[in-house]
Design an enzyme around this catalytic site. Sequence first.
Site, PDB file in Angstrom:
ATOM      1  N   ASN A  64       0.832  -1.206   0.000  1.00  0.00           N
ATOM      2  CA  ASN A  64       0.000   0.000   0.000  1.00  0.00           C
ATOM      3  C   ASN A  64       0.861   1.248   0.000  1.00  0.00           C
ATOM      4  OD1 ASN A  64      -2.425  -1.479   0.365  1.00  0.00           O
ATOM      5  ND2 ASN A  64      -2.153  -1.463   2.581  1.00  0.00           N
ATOM      6  N   GLU A 107      -4.344  -8.850   4.887  1.00  0.00           N
ATOM      7  CA  GLU A 107      -4.751  -7.714   4.055  1.00  0.00           C
ATOM      8  C   GLU A 107      -4.983  -8.131   2.602  1.00  0.00           C
ATOM      9  OE1 GLU A 107      -2.971  -3.898   6.497  1.00  0.00           O
ATOM     10  OE2 GLU A 107      -1.860  -4.595   4.751  1.00  0.00           O
ATOM     11  N   ASN A 165      -0.949  -9.100  17.764  1.00  0.00           N
ATOM     12  CA  ASN A 165      -0.713  -8.176  18.877  1.00  0.00           C
ATOM     13  C   ASN A 165      -1.745  -8.460  19.963  1.00  0.00           C
ATOM     14  OD1 ASN A 165      -3.113  -6.840  18.160  1.00  0.00           O
ATOM     15  ND2 ASN A 165      -2.044  -5.228  17.042  1.00  0.00           N
ATOM     16  N   LEU A 174       3.273  -7.043  22.591  1.00  0.00           N
ATOM     17  CA  LEU A 174       2.605  -6.320  23.673  1.00  0.00           C
ATOM     18  C   LEU A 174       2.989  -4.845  23.728  1.00  0.00           C
ATOM     19  CD1 LEU A 174       3.216  -9.065  26.385  1.00  0.00           C
ATOM     20  CD2 LEU A 174       1.092  -8.677  25.095  1.00  0.00           C
ATOM     21  N   ASP A 224       6.162   7.055  16.512  1.00  0.00           N
ATOM     22  CA  ASP A 224       5.166   6.509  15.591  1.00  0.00           C
ATOM     23  C   ASP A 224       5.230   4.979  15.673  1.00  0.00           C
ATOM     24  OD1 ASP A 224       3.483   5.826  13.525  1.00  0.00           O
ATOM     25  OD2 ASP A 224       4.599   6.855  11.948  1.00  0.00           O
ATOM     26  N   ALA A 234       4.658   0.889  12.139  1.00  0.00           N
ATOM     27  CA  ALA A 234       5.277  -0.309  11.555  1.00  0.00           C
ATOM     28  C   ALA A 234       5.962  -1.193  12.577  1.00  0.00           C
ATOM     29  CB  ALA A 234       6.275   0.103  10.484  1.00  0.00           C
ATOM     30  N   ALA A 235       5.721  -0.964  13.859  1.00  0.00           N
ATOM     31  CA  ALA A 235       6.446  -1.725  14.875  1.00  0.00           C
ATOM     32  C   ALA A 235       6.185  -3.224  14.756  1.00  0.00           C
ATOM     33  CB  ALA A 235       6.064  -1.234  16.262  1.00  0.00           C
ATOM     34  N   GLY A 236       4.923  -3.617  14.590  1.00  0.00           N
ATOM     35  CA  GLY A 236       4.594  -5.028  14.499  1.00  0.00           C
ATOM     36  C   GLY A 236       5.201  -5.690  13.280  1.00  0.00           C
ATOM     37  N   ASP A 237       5.170  -5.007  12.137  1.00  0.00           N
ATOM     38  CA  ASP A 237       5.747  -5.576  10.920  1.00  0.00           C
ATOM     39  C   ASP A 237       7.266  -5.639  11.005  1.00  0.00           C
ATOM     40  OD1 ASP A 237       3.229  -5.881   9.763  1.00  0.00           O
ATOM     41  OD2 ASP A 237       3.246  -3.840   8.977  1.00  0.00           O
ATOM     42  N   SER A 295      12.221   1.055  15.593  1.00  0.00           N
ATOM     43  CA  SER A 295      11.287   1.561  14.577  1.00  0.00           C
ATOM     44  C   SER A 295      10.326   2.609  15.130  1.00  0.00           C
ATOM     45  CB  SER A 295      10.499   0.406  13.954  1.00  0.00           C
ATOM     46  OG  SER A 295       9.463  -0.047  14.805  1.00  0.00           O
ATOM     47  N   GLN A 343      11.111   6.440  14.989  1.00  0.00           N
ATOM     48  CA  GLN A 343      11.114   7.139  13.703  1.00  0.00           C
ATOM     49  C   GLN A 343       9.702   7.214  13.161  1.00  0.00           C
ATOM     50  OE1 GLN A 343      14.030   8.392  12.464  1.00  0.00           O
ATOM     51  NE2 GLN A 343      15.058   7.584  14.294  1.00  0.00           N
ATOM     52  N   GLY A 393       6.820   7.066  10.135  1.00  0.00           N
ATOM     53  CA  GLY A 393       6.609   6.339   8.900  1.00  0.00           C
ATOM     54  C   GLY A 393       6.672   4.844   9.096  1.00  0.00           C
TER      55      GLY A 393
END
Length: 306
Positions: free
Chosen positions: A13, A140, A184, A215, A241, A244-247, A277, A280, A282
Site C-alpha cells: 500500500n 490484508e 498483537n 505487547l 510513531d 510499523a512496529a509489528g511488521d 522503529s 522514527q 513512517g
Amino acid sequence: MGRARVCVLGSANMDLVVFAERAPELGETVAGRRFVTVPGGKGANQAIAAARAGGDVAMVGSVGDDPYGRQLRAVLDDAGVDTRALANVAETTGTAHILVEDGGENSIVVVPGANGTVHGLAYGLDEALTGAQLLLLQLELPLDAVLAGAKAARERGVKVVLTPAPAQPLPAELLKCVDLLVPNESEALVLTGKDDVNSAAHALAELVPEVVVTLGADGARWLRRDGAGEHVPAPSVQVRDTTAAGDTFVGTLAVALGEGRPMGQALRWATAAAALSVGQEGASTSMPTRARIEEFEARTFGAFGR
C-alpha cells in the site's frame, strides 16, 4: 550461519499519513500539523524489514500500474527485495489512510485496491517458495489467497508465519497450516474472546504449535503448545510513531529464525528492532538496518549470541 531465505505473500500500500495532536471524535474536525506519503502495507513492510535485517527476501502480491505502484516497487527493489512476483494489475494501488497522534498511537483505514485482486495461488508464489525457509502471511489480501499460500508452503516444508491482522475469524483449514501465529494483544483478544492476554495466548497455543503475542511497550510473549514460553521486555525508548512496529518485529523475527537462532534470542533481536522503529516516523522509512539492530540489541540485552 547461512542467510535466511524469506518469502512474503501480502499487501503493498501507499500510506497516506496525517500527524495531529489527537484523533477526532466522530463528527469532529481537528487540525493536522503534517502530511506525508510513505510506502507501506503489511506485506511490503515485513519484506523490507526482513531485507534490512539481512534476509534474502521475495515479495509476492499486486500493485497498480500507477505512480504509487511504481514507487512501492522501487522502494522494495532499493531494500534488496526480489519483486519479480509483484504483479502489475489494472486496479489502482492499495492505500492506507493513517492518523498518528502526538503520543505515537495511530488509527488506520485501508483501501485494498490492487491487493484485492490477489486470489487463489498467487502469481509467482510457486517460484518464490523454492528454497524459502519461511513464508510470511497477513490478512490484508483476500482470505482464499492467504489459505492457498499457506497450503503451498506446507506442502513444500516451508514454515508458515501468520500475522492475523486485521483480526478476523481464522478457518481451521488455515490454522492447520500455521506454524507460528504472531498477533498483537488486541488481535489475540479478538481471536479468542478472552479478556486477558495470558488466557488468550494459551487458547491460541492450543490451535497452532507456537504463538508470539506482541505487547507494545511491554515487549513480547512467546508460548509453545507444549507449555514452553518466555516473556521478553521491550527497551524503554521515546515513541514517535508505532505504525510499523509489528511488521518490523515479524520481519526481523523471521530472519533470526531462518538463521537458526533459538526463539529467545530471536525474540530479543526482533524486540530491539521494533523499539528502534517506533523512534522514527513512517512505516518502511522507520525500519532499522541489521547493523543498527545488532548494536542496539547488544547494548540493551547483552550479546546476541549469549
